[in-house]
Design a protein around this motif. Sequence first.
Motif, PDB file in Angstrom:
ATOM      1  N   ASN A 219      58.044  48.265  -7.801  1.00  0.00           N
ATOM      2  CA  ASN A 219      57.218  48.910  -6.794  1.00  0.00           C
ATOM      3  C   ASN A 219      56.333  49.939  -7.493  1.00  0.00           C
ATOM      4  OD1 ASN A 219      56.119  50.328  -4.646  1.00  0.00           O
ATOM      5  ND2 ASN A 219      58.047  51.214  -3.974  1.00  0.00           N
ATOM      6  N   SER A 220      55.035  49.690  -7.544  1.00  0.00           N
ATOM      7  CA  SER A 220      54.130  50.519  -8.339  1.00  0.00           C
ATOM      8  C   SER A 220      53.907  51.910  -7.754  1.00  0.00           C
ATOM      9  CB  SER A 220      52.772  49.821  -8.486  1.00  0.00           C
ATOM     10  OG  SER A 220      52.167  49.627  -7.223  1.00  0.00           O
ATOM     11  N   ARG A 221      54.398  52.156  -6.543  1.00  0.00           N
ATOM     12  CA  ARG A 221      54.188  53.469  -5.915  1.00  0.00           C
ATOM     13  C   ARG A 221      55.343  54.435  -6.164  1.00  0.00           C
ATOM     14  NH1 ARG A 221      50.207  53.828  -2.048  1.00  0.00           N
ATOM     15  NH2 ARG A 221      51.350  55.517  -1.027  1.00  0.00           N
ATOM     16  N   CYS A 222      56.454  53.938  -6.697  1.00  0.00           N
ATOM     17  CA  CYS A 222      57.637  54.796  -6.835  1.00  0.00           C
ATOM     18  C   CYS A 222      58.124  54.801  -8.280  1.00  0.00           C
ATOM     19  CB  CYS A 222      58.749  54.297  -5.911  1.00  0.00           C
ATOM     20  SG  CYS A 222      60.101  55.472  -5.711  1.00  0.00           S
ATOM     21  N   ARG A 223      58.186  55.986  -8.870  1.00  0.00           N
ATOM     22  CA  ARG A 223      58.569  56.113 -10.274  1.00  0.00           C
ATOM     23  C   ARG A 223      60.046  55.828 -10.497  1.00  0.00           C
ATOM     24  NH1 ARG A 223      55.469  61.638 -12.261  1.00  0.00           N
ATOM     25  NH2 ARG A 223      53.338  60.888 -11.926  1.00  0.00           N
ATOM     26  N   PRO A 224      60.398  55.294 -11.676  1.00  0.00           N
ATOM     27  CA  PRO A 224      61.809  55.169 -12.048  1.00  0.00           C
ATOM     28  C   PRO A 224      62.427  56.550 -12.232  1.00  0.00           C
ATOM     29  CG  PRO A 224      60.360  54.184 -13.723  1.00  0.00           C
ATOM     30  CD  PRO A 224      59.491  54.818 -12.712  1.00  0.00           C
ATOM     31  N   ILE A 225      63.743  56.609 -12.259  1.00  0.00           N
ATOM     32  CA  ILE A 225      64.453  57.878 -12.423  1.00  0.00           C
ATOM     33  C   ILE A 225      65.413  57.755 -13.596  1.00  0.00           C
ATOM     34  CG2 ILE A 225      65.975  59.577 -11.335  1.00  0.00           C
ATOM     35  CD1 ILE A 225      64.971  58.591  -8.615  1.00  0.00           C
ATOM     36  N   ASP A 226      65.208  58.555 -14.642  1.00  0.00           N
ATOM     37  CA  ASP A 226      66.051  58.552 -15.833  1.00  0.00           C
ATOM     38  C   ASP A 226      67.231  59.491 -15.608  1.00  0.00           C
ATOM     39  OD1 ASP A 226      67.208  59.000 -18.384  1.00  0.00           O
ATOM     40  OD2 ASP A 226      65.317  58.545 -19.382  1.00  0.00           O
ATOM     41  N   LEU A 227      68.460  58.933 -15.598  1.00  0.00           N
ATOM     42  CA  LEU A 227      69.667  59.735 -15.362  1.00  0.00           C
ATOM     43  C   LEU A 227      70.433  60.020 -16.650  1.00  0.00           C
ATOM     44  CD1 LEU A 227      71.031  57.993 -12.136  1.00  0.00           C
ATOM     45  CD2 LEU A 227      69.567  60.019 -12.306  1.00  0.00           C
ATOM     46  N   GLY A 228      69.877  59.708 -17.794  1.00  0.00           N
ATOM     47  CA  GLY A 228      70.554  59.939 -19.069  1.00  0.00           C
ATOM     48  C   GLY A 228      71.160  58.664 -19.624  1.00  0.00           C
TER      49      GLY A 228
ATOM     50  N   MET B 163      60.066  52.384  -1.026  1.00  0.00           N
ATOM     51  CA  MET B 163      60.000  53.807  -1.323  1.00  0.00           C
ATOM     52  C   MET B 163      58.601  54.175  -1.826  1.00  0.00           C
ATOM     53  SD  MET B 163      62.818  55.583  -0.870  1.00  0.00           S
ATOM     54  CE  MET B 163      64.619  55.548  -0.932  1.00  0.00           C
ATOM     55  N   ASP B 164      58.088  55.306  -1.345  1.00  0.00           N
ATOM     56  CA  ASP B 164      56.825  55.838  -1.821  1.00  0.00           C
ATOM     57  C   ASP B 164      57.041  56.900  -2.889  1.00  0.00           C
ATOM     58  OD1 ASP B 164      53.921  55.969  -1.615  1.00  0.00           O
ATOM     59  OD2 ASP B 164      54.220  57.974  -0.807  1.00  0.00           O
TER      60      ASP B 164
ATOM     61  N   GLN C 110      72.541  61.994  -5.002  1.00  0.00           N
ATOM     62  CA  GLN C 110      71.791  61.297  -3.963  1.00  0.00           C
ATOM     63  C   GLN C 110      70.390  60.953  -4.463  1.00  0.00           C
ATOM     64  OE1 GLN C 110      73.609  63.772  -0.115  1.00  0.00           O
ATOM     65  NE2 GLN C 110      71.542  64.136  -0.817  1.00  0.00           N
ATOM     66  N   ILE C 111      69.849  59.860  -3.961  1.00  0.00           N
ATOM     67  CA  ILE C 111      68.450  59.537  -4.165  1.00  0.00           C
ATOM     68  C   ILE C 111      67.711  59.965  -2.903  1.00  0.00           C
ATOM     69  CG2 ILE C 111      66.755  57.719  -4.511  1.00  0.00           C
ATOM     70  CD1 ILE C 111      68.448  58.247  -6.965  1.00  0.00           C
ATOM     71  N   ILE C 112      66.880  60.988  -3.034  1.00  0.00           N
ATOM     72  CA  ILE C 112      66.071  61.457  -1.908  1.00  0.00           C
ATOM     73  C   ILE C 112      64.753  60.708  -1.964  1.00  0.00           C
ATOM     74  CG2 ILE C 112      65.060  63.430  -0.730  1.00  0.00           C
ATOM     75  CD1 ILE C 112      68.056  63.637  -0.966  1.00  0.00           C
ATOM     76  N   GLY C 113      64.432  59.962  -0.921  1.00  0.00           N
ATOM     77  CA  GLY C 113      63.235  59.131  -0.945  1.00  0.00           C
ATOM     78  C   GLY C 113      62.402  59.259   0.309  1.00  0.00           C
ATOM     79  N   ILE C 114      61.152  58.824   0.191  1.00  0.00           N
ATOM     80  CA  ILE C 114      60.206  58.828   1.302  1.00  0.00           C
ATOM     81  C   ILE C 114      59.704  57.408   1.492  1.00  0.00           C
ATOM     82  CG2 ILE C 114      57.944  59.658   2.070  1.00  0.00           C
ATOM     83  CD1 ILE C 114      58.528  62.212   0.455  1.00  0.00           C
ATOM     84  N   SER C 115      59.721  56.938   2.723  1.00  0.00           N
ATOM     85  CA  SER C 115      59.305  55.568   3.016  1.00  0.00           C
ATOM     86  C   SER C 115      57.801  55.415   2.841  1.00  0.00           C
ATOM     87  CB  SER C 115      59.721  55.170   4.434  1.00  0.00           C
ATOM     88  OG  SER C 115      59.144  56.044   5.396  1.00  0.00           O
ATOM     89  N   GLU C 116      57.394  54.223   2.382  1.00  0.00           N
ATOM     90  CA  GLU C 116      55.988  53.969   2.096  1.00  0.00           C
ATOM     91  C   GLU C 116      55.186  53.713   3.364  1.00  0.00           C
ATOM     92  OE1 GLU C 116      53.463  50.476  -0.143  1.00  0.00           O
ATOM     93  OE2 GLU C 116      55.289  51.189  -1.088  1.00  0.00           O
ATOM     94  N   ASN C 117      55.816  53.126   4.380  1.00  0.00           N
ATOM     95  CA  ASN C 117      55.109  52.760   5.608  1.00  0.00           C
ATOM     96  C   ASN C 117      55.766  53.387   6.834  1.00  0.00           C
ATOM     97  OD1 ASN C 117      53.306  50.884   4.201  1.00  0.00           O
ATOM     98  ND2 ASN C 117      55.119  49.581   3.980  1.00  0.00           N
ATOM     99  N   ALA C 118      55.047  53.335   7.958  1.00  0.00           N
ATOM    100  CA  ALA C 118      55.569  53.865   9.219  1.00  0.00           C
ATOM    101  C   ALA C 118      56.784  53.041   9.666  1.00  0.00           C
ATOM    102  CB  ALA C 118      54.479  53.831  10.279  1.00  0.00           C
ATOM    103  N   PRO C 119      57.786  53.695  10.329  1.00  0.00           N
ATOM    104  CA  PRO C 119      57.841  55.142  10.588  1.00  0.00           C
ATOM    105  C   PRO C 119      58.173  55.913   9.309  1.00  0.00           C
ATOM    106  CG  PRO C 119      59.884  54.118  11.282  1.00  0.00           C
ATOM    107  CD  PRO C 119      58.978  52.997  10.845  1.00  0.00           C
TER     108      PRO C 119
ATOM    109  N   ASN D 176      50.850  59.286   9.685  1.00  0.00           N
ATOM    110  CA  ASN D 176      50.126  58.824   8.501  1.00  0.00           C
ATOM    111  C   ASN D 176      50.827  59.147   7.194  1.00  0.00           C
ATOM    112  OD1 ASN D 176      47.778  57.794   9.893  1.00  0.00           O
ATOM    113  ND2 ASN D 176      47.276  59.925  10.344  1.00  0.00           N
ATOM    114  N   GLY D 177      52.106  59.488   7.230  1.00  0.00           N
ATOM    115  CA  GLY D 177      52.822  59.803   6.013  1.00  0.00           C
ATOM    116  C   GLY D 177      52.519  61.201   5.516  1.00  0.00           C
TER     117      GLY D 177
END
Length: 322
Positions: free
Chosen positions: A171-180, A212-213, A221-230, A253-254
């Motif tokens: 998903n090009s809108r959401c960055r990977p997360i490096d946990l070590g 995920m946006d 926890q992974i705190i995320g924001i949805s890419e589309n409505a709602p 509109n996000g």
Amino acid sequence: TEGATSRAFSCPAVYGDKVFYVTERLGMVGFSLTKNKIVWQRGKTFGRVKTLRLYGNHLVALDSDEKDACNLFCLDAELGTDKWSDELVKGTYGRELLVTKTGAISIAPRKGLYCHAWDGRSAWKLEQALTLPYELGENGRLWVSGQSCLVCVQVTDGRVLSSIDLPAQINSRCRPIDLGDEIVLFLKDQTMVICSIKDEKLLRQHKLRFLMDYAKHINGQIIGISENAPYLLTAIDLKTGKTIWEQSLQSVNGLNGLPSFTKNRIYCIAHKNCVLSYDAISGRLLWKSVDLAHATGRTIVRPNGVLYVTVDLRLKHVIDRL
């Protein structure tokens, strides 16, 4: 706080008591928070800059538009004077920029990575078909997306350290997360995958309810924001993939810009022109600011509990009341 008389284009950046941003009429601006005034400004030639990054006293600006003009500038953050500049590879609109101890690295979609040392010379380049997003992880690891793989690059010299094959496109809108020891990825098929960095193997994957946006790791926890409505702010258990809590972002509109995180708090700019503050553990809405009239970009959270955000005609501050 008055900071400009024209619309702000870039997300603000901070060095000491100064905030830097770019406006339509004034160009690039250095604004002193203690003096409450502009202390330096560069002209309209910097008016197209939408990306600012800081590393120590190095203020790096990326100038890029749809006509393929693309330049990298490095300024003295204290004085606003030139250190160096360079014209970058053409045809790379949508480029990203990050700063490291080694220097400024520009990521050109479908072109590769280009690193400029802090004295302006070319440090290294990696010409490889890559897409965004990226993640700067531990020990100088830079993770950049391929079509169906994740490439790990050493920022000091540009060496490719590893490449992890994936079951679907990233998903090009959401960055990977490096946990070590592990890397968390978000795929276009609404899957969250966790891979071992050492073995380059997929450890587990979880199907999500939406794309995920934006996502960040906080307290397991992974705190995320949805890419589309709602448009939702949600917390997902990293081990089980189950939803812990969800909150509406109160917007049709996000978000208007990226969220900020600090001390178990989440700060978002809603399209209703207000800043929302959430508790990152429970998801509870802590407070909502007054109407800020076209707030945009990322909020800046200062140690004294004050939030700064660029709006249509000025730089404003919002007191964190909790």
